[in-house]
Design a protein around this motif. Structure first.
Motif, short mmCIF file in Angstrom:
data_model
loop_
_atom_site.label_atom_id
_atom_site.label_comp_id
_atom_site.label_asym_id
_atom_site.label_seq_id
_atom_site.Cartn_x
_atom_site.Cartn_y
_atom_site.Cartn_z
N ARG A 295 -40.80 57.99 -11.28
CA ARG A 295 -39.58 58.13 -10.50
C ARG A 295 -38.60 59.11 -11.17
NH1 ARG A 295 -40.38 56.17 -5.25
NH2 ARG A 295 -42.16 54.77 -5.45
N GLN B 160 -38.63 48.59 -5.80
CA GLN B 160 -38.99 49.93 -5.37
C GLN B 160 -39.64 49.95 -3.99
OE1 GLN B 160 -38.06 52.74 -7.22
NE2 GLN B 160 -38.48 53.59 -5.19
N ASP C 74 -38.36 52.36 -1.07
CA ASP C 74 -39.24 53.32 -0.40
C ASP C 74 -39.19 53.16 1.11
OD1 ASP C 74 -39.99 54.34 -2.84
OD2 ASP C 74 -41.89 53.26 -2.94
N SER D 87 -35.97 54.78 2.28
CA SER D 87 -36.07 56.24 2.24
C SER D 87 -36.95 56.78 3.36
CB SER D 87 -36.64 56.69 0.89
OG SER D 87 -35.75 56.41 -0.15
#
Length: 325
Positions: free
Chosen positions: A125, A260, A264, A267
């Motif tokens: 990341r 995460q 994700d 996003s």
């Protein structure tokens, strides 16, 4: 406590003074030296609170923090944490206990340091993005030719950041900048403690099938003793990247048991930074199961077994040394 409970807010204002309401945690004053932190099931991404929460998340984060507080204090005798007890304050009437059990902890009142202490051990990341551009991570030069997900060959790196106000992103800073903000003595002590805590926790976690790829610590100062104290959440799926060893691979992104996955989804959906975003039920379910998976491996017992199986006394523990799950 039901194992599908969802608590998005706390309502203890008639018993305790509410000091602050953050993205996830509500903080109350118990007395002049003690706070009560209630970790709700609210969840945020990219500094915005999402419309719905993750069931049991607050209890998972709180109990995991308590577990680490006990474990790390035993393994690092010089370490102090702010954790005191999971017992609810006596001023909260029993009729209000149920929603707040296992998601609340009493802690020492400290003066927080305005930096976040980040330790990174793998190129993933933000660290991977930085390395691709500059072959550095947090200002630390690294050799060329490394791959995504690879362990940092020089060992874990301390890469501090600012602690931004709500709604603003934290900013990476150098160790020199951190020393300017909090003073060189405190900056040095925080760096030393962060690396020691990380290496101790990473060894423990790896023995249980979890790679801690990076994590974030926060510290506070006890003005009476000049003691630097580990505070806030400790090594949870929201402050760390937890990689199951069977999922890990070099040269690609590793799917972890942490926040995460939700980031994700935000996003990919193009909704980062937007208000009132509702997370689909399947994403909620997978996120909850990932958090529970990390909890189970690190604690050694499943979340349902700990909470639903009577392993926690009804009124919590009277101190970190009595954590027995």
């Amino acid at each position: 406590m039901s194992t599908n409970q969802l608590v998005l807010t706390s309502e203890l204002g008639q018993s305790l003074a509410l000091l602050s309401k953050g993205k996830v945690r509500d903080i109350y004053e118990v007395d002049l030296s003690t706070l009560l932190i209630v970790t709700t099931d609210r969840i945020s991404a990219f500094d915005v609170i999402l419309a719905n929460g993750i069931p049991n998340k607050g209890a998972i984060l709180t109990l995991l923090t308590a577990h680490w507080a006990k474990l790390l204090s035993a393994k690092i005798p010089t370490l102090s944490t702010h954790f005191s007890t999971l017992t609810l304050p006596s001023r909260i009437p029993p009729s209000l206990h149920k929603p707040y059990q296992h998601r609340s902890m009493q802690v020492r009142k400290l003066t927080p340091f305005p930096i976040e202490a980040i330790v990174r051990s793998h190129l993933t990341r933000e660290a991977w993005d930085s390395y691709k551009l500059t072959t550095t991570v947090g200002g630390h030069p690294l050799p060329p030719g490394l791959l995504e997900g690879q362990p940092i060959p020089t060992g874990p790196l301390y890469t501090p950041s600012t602690k931004a106000p709500p709604g603003s992103p934290d900013q990476d800073i150098s160790e020199t900048q951190a020393a300017h903000i909090i003073g060189p003595d405190y900056a040095s002590r925080i760096k030393h403690l962060s690396l020691k805590i990380y290496t101790t926790a990473a060894t423990y976690a790896l023995e249980r099938g979890i790679i801690i790829a990076d994590t974030k610590f926060e510290f506070g100062l006890d003005p009476a003793t000049d003691e630097v104290v580990l505070a806030d959440e400790i090594l949870t799926p929201e402050s760390s990247r937890f990689w199951p060893v069977e999922e890990y691979g070099v040269g690609r992104d590793t799917r972890g048991w942490d926040k995460q996955f939700l980031r994700d989804w935000v996003s990919a959906g193009g909704v980062a930074g937007k208000e009132d975003v509702v997370v689909p039920e399947d994403v909620v379910r997978v996120t909850e199961e990932m958090y529970k998976g990390a909890f189970g491996r690190l604690v050694g017992k499943g979340f349902e077994e700990v909470v639903g199986g009577g392993l926690i006394p009804e009124h919590g523990w009277e101190g970190a040394r009595e954590l027995n799950f």
